[in-house]
Design a protein around this motif. Sequence first.
Motif, PDB file in Angstrom:
ATOM      1  N   ARG A   1     119.138  72.014  58.379  1.00  0.00           N
ATOM      2  CA  ARG A   1     118.664  72.749  59.550  1.00  0.00           C
ATOM      3  C   ARG A   1     118.849  71.929  60.820  1.00  0.00           C
TER       4      ARG A   1
ATOM      5  N   GLY B   1     121.987  72.304  62.172  1.00  0.00           N
ATOM      6  CA  GLY B   1     122.356  73.665  62.535  1.00  0.00           C
ATOM      7  C   GLY B   1     122.982  74.469  61.412  1.00  0.00           C
ATOM      8  N   VAL B   2     122.797  74.029  60.188  1.00  0.00           N
ATOM      9  CA  VAL B   2     123.351  74.761  59.047  1.00  0.00           C
ATOM     10  C   VAL B   2     122.229  75.540  58.355  1.00  0.00           C
ATOM     11  N   ASP B   3     122.473  76.795  58.045  1.00  0.00           N
ATOM     12  CA  ASP B   3     121.464  77.610  57.371  1.00  0.00           C
ATOM     13  C   ASP B   3     121.507  77.345  55.865  1.00  0.00           C
ATOM     14  N   PRO B   4     120.415  76.827  55.284  1.00  0.00           N
ATOM     15  CA  PRO B   4     120.410  76.490  53.851  1.00  0.00           C
ATOM     16  C   PRO B   4     120.192  77.706  52.939  1.00  0.00           C
ATOM     17  N   THR B   5     119.963  78.860  53.516  1.00  0.00           N
ATOM     18  CA  THR B   5     119.634  80.035  52.694  1.00  0.00           C
ATOM     19  C   THR B   5     120.686  80.310  51.615  1.00  0.00           C
TER      20      THR B   5
ATOM     21  N   ARG C   1     116.912  70.481  52.844  1.00  0.00           N
ATOM     22  CA  ARG C   1     116.814  71.664  53.699  1.00  0.00           C
ATOM     23  C   ARG C   1     116.674  71.271  55.172  1.00  0.00           C
ATOM     24  N   ASP C   2     115.771  70.327  55.441  1.00  0.00           N
ATOM     25  CA  ASP C   2     115.518  69.937  56.822  1.00  0.00           C
ATOM     26  C   ASP C   2     116.723  69.259  57.448  1.00  0.00           C
TER      27      ASP C   2
ATOM     28  N   ARG D   1     129.964  71.355  55.217  1.00  0.00           N
ATOM     29  CA  ARG D   1     129.012  72.289  55.813  1.00  0.00           C
ATOM     30  C   ARG D   1     128.290  73.090  54.731  1.00  0.00           C
ATOM     31  N   ARG D   2     129.017  73.522  53.724  1.00  0.00           N
ATOM     32  CA  ARG D   2     128.388  74.254  52.624  1.00  0.00           C
ATOM     33  C   ARG D   2     127.901  73.235  51.587  1.00  0.00           C
TER      34      ARG D   2
END
Lengths: 329, 329
Positions: free
Chosen positions: A211, A214-218, A207-208, A185-186
């Motif tokens: 997303r 459902g994982v935030d790439p920030t 990134r896409d 996930r990370r």
Amino acid sequence: MAEKVTIATVARHARVSRQTVSNVLNSPHIVRQETRQRVEDAINALGYRANQAARQMRTGRSRLIAARIDPTRDGINGSVLDRFLHGLTETADAAGYRVLLYTATDDDREIATYGDLLGTYELDAFVLVGTKYGDPRTEWLADRDVPFVTFGRPWDALDAHPWVDVDGAAGTAQATRRLLDAGHRRIAFIGWPVGSGVGDDRRAGWRDALRAAGVDPTGLHRETEDGIAEGERLMHDLLDTVAPSAVVCASDSLALGALQAIRGVDPPVSVIGFDDTPVAAAVGLTSVSQPLGEAAARCVDLLTGVLDGDHETPTPVLLQPSLALRHTA
Amino acid sequence: MAEKVTIATVARHARVSRQTVSNVLNSPHIVRQETRQRVEDAINALGYRANQAARQMRTGRSRLIAARIDPTRDGINGSVLDRFLHGLTETADAAGYRVLLYTATDDDREIATYGDLLGTYELDAFVLVGTKYGDPRTEWLADRDVPFVTFGRPWDALDAHPWVDVDGAAGTAQATRRLLDAGHRRIAFIGWPVGSGVGDDRRAGWRDALRAAGVDPTGLHRETEDGIAEGERLMHDLLDTVAPSAVVCASDSLALGALQAIRGVDPPVSVIGFDDTPVAAAVGLTSVSQPLGEAAARCVDLLTGVLDGDHETPTPVLLQPSLALRHTA
DNA sequence: TCCAGAAACTTGAACGATCCAATCCTGCCT
DNA sequence: AGGCAGGATTGGATCGTTCAAGTTTCTGGA
């Protein structure tokens, strides 16, 4: 010493005129079957080969394609060009063209070389490897109606020229999805500074894909110039801050650096590189593989299309990369 | 559209005849300084470039050199050719020559390609990379008086042709001496099967260096085809039988395999590879480094010597490699 | 049989540079 | 002033191919 065999020699031998021999070579359909056979026999018997210089002088076409060979930079990614060039030579050969090499240290010199090559050798076309925003080279060539293809899409979308490219975003997305499927996930990303078309594209794929899952790439990505040391440094940074369980890299150089940084880390961090270079194969690094031979072949296809036929701009080609699975992911 | 600039255009512009312009280009010394200047100014003002095809037709010289580009085999050693080609292109350019690429899958096809290239493009010379015992290619070229240089010495010593090579024996000897100096005595060698000139040469360097130091090399060497897996296998074999404390390898591929085999072995076994490929740099492998740029430059030197001047066979060039020190030795 | 029209083939010219042989200057000497 | 030697310059021919235009041969229909 056997004297030179020219079109006149063949004509005499086959008891026809020079022009008829020329027609057999260039427009066989307008020559009667029987005559054609006689000429072809003479050509074979004498071992005649059309002199390219003389032909070029009359037609203005050299059947020569120029490609640039770069100094091997960090070396790891150098073999990409190597493989592409081989494919190019092979396919061009089959299409009746030859590949001429040139080098240049910067864009200005490269453009000067274009002028030189066009002026003295009357090159038919150029193959440019790698493109960037506002590339002055494509502009120069386009302004002068010099046929060319780029391996790498035009990132400006200003002027449309024929190009072949590999879908880098699809490659990193595929790599990312594989890591997601493996339960990660990370998933971090180490790439190049914002502003390079290729680099931004590869980052976007990662990134896409995150997303979409459902994982935030920030905060999970880092940027640097290409290189092993740089990759190692940024991987250490990632481990210290966000502690990812896997990382996708924009190049095998960066991935190799990352591999060195995670040595001894437990549980092991998965790493995926980009370009499937010999280094990746050597150290067992999973990497996104570009179909270089295919890309070279399509470049030649596009060029011959422009050179030998239709005047309309041919359709660009976007090839899909694949994932070379090894033991790092 | 500006009309084509020919030698006649320049002549008109400089108020001289075509011949004078030609003399300025080809025999400047027979033209009066003042006139020469006027012609050169006209050339610059008009951006004139001599048409290579026309010149070639009259002189029979194309100022084109052919070099072969191989399919990247195991990939690791591929970058050697890459770097050589770049050097070749650069130096040839400076000497007024261009490099044309060709490929071939075997010797027969390669020879057929020679005929094709000579017949249609009137190539001035060939650069052959790699030579072997009884090479049919050099024989074919020599028989036809086609100028050529080989990067790699002729192992037969039959016919003398110009060549440039790197002293492989000196390289492995240097590597071996470094290991001896570090206190090693059981220094093994992993190389290629007996019979290849290059492989035998590299093994001889290791063997002689050991003997010179009073160490008996018997039983300390292994032979195999090139490859990472092969290197790993033979290193395991060596560890199980003679337990060397260091190993010199005939290539970086073999060295890389050896590195994998010794992972975890204590005390660590020193490894030195050959070719200083990007892979070696990447994994920190000490390796014998060939001066490829220099080799390419000397190839061009020899060729231009043959092409532009003296008819005597030029002196062969044997370059000394150096040791790229990294942390494996 | 004859002729129109097409097909097949031939001839002269041109591409742009270099080489050769002939001509034109220029300076120098008488 | 005239002649001469030597270097500088010029026109013409040439390399091997293709293009453009011309000539011959073939075919079929009235």
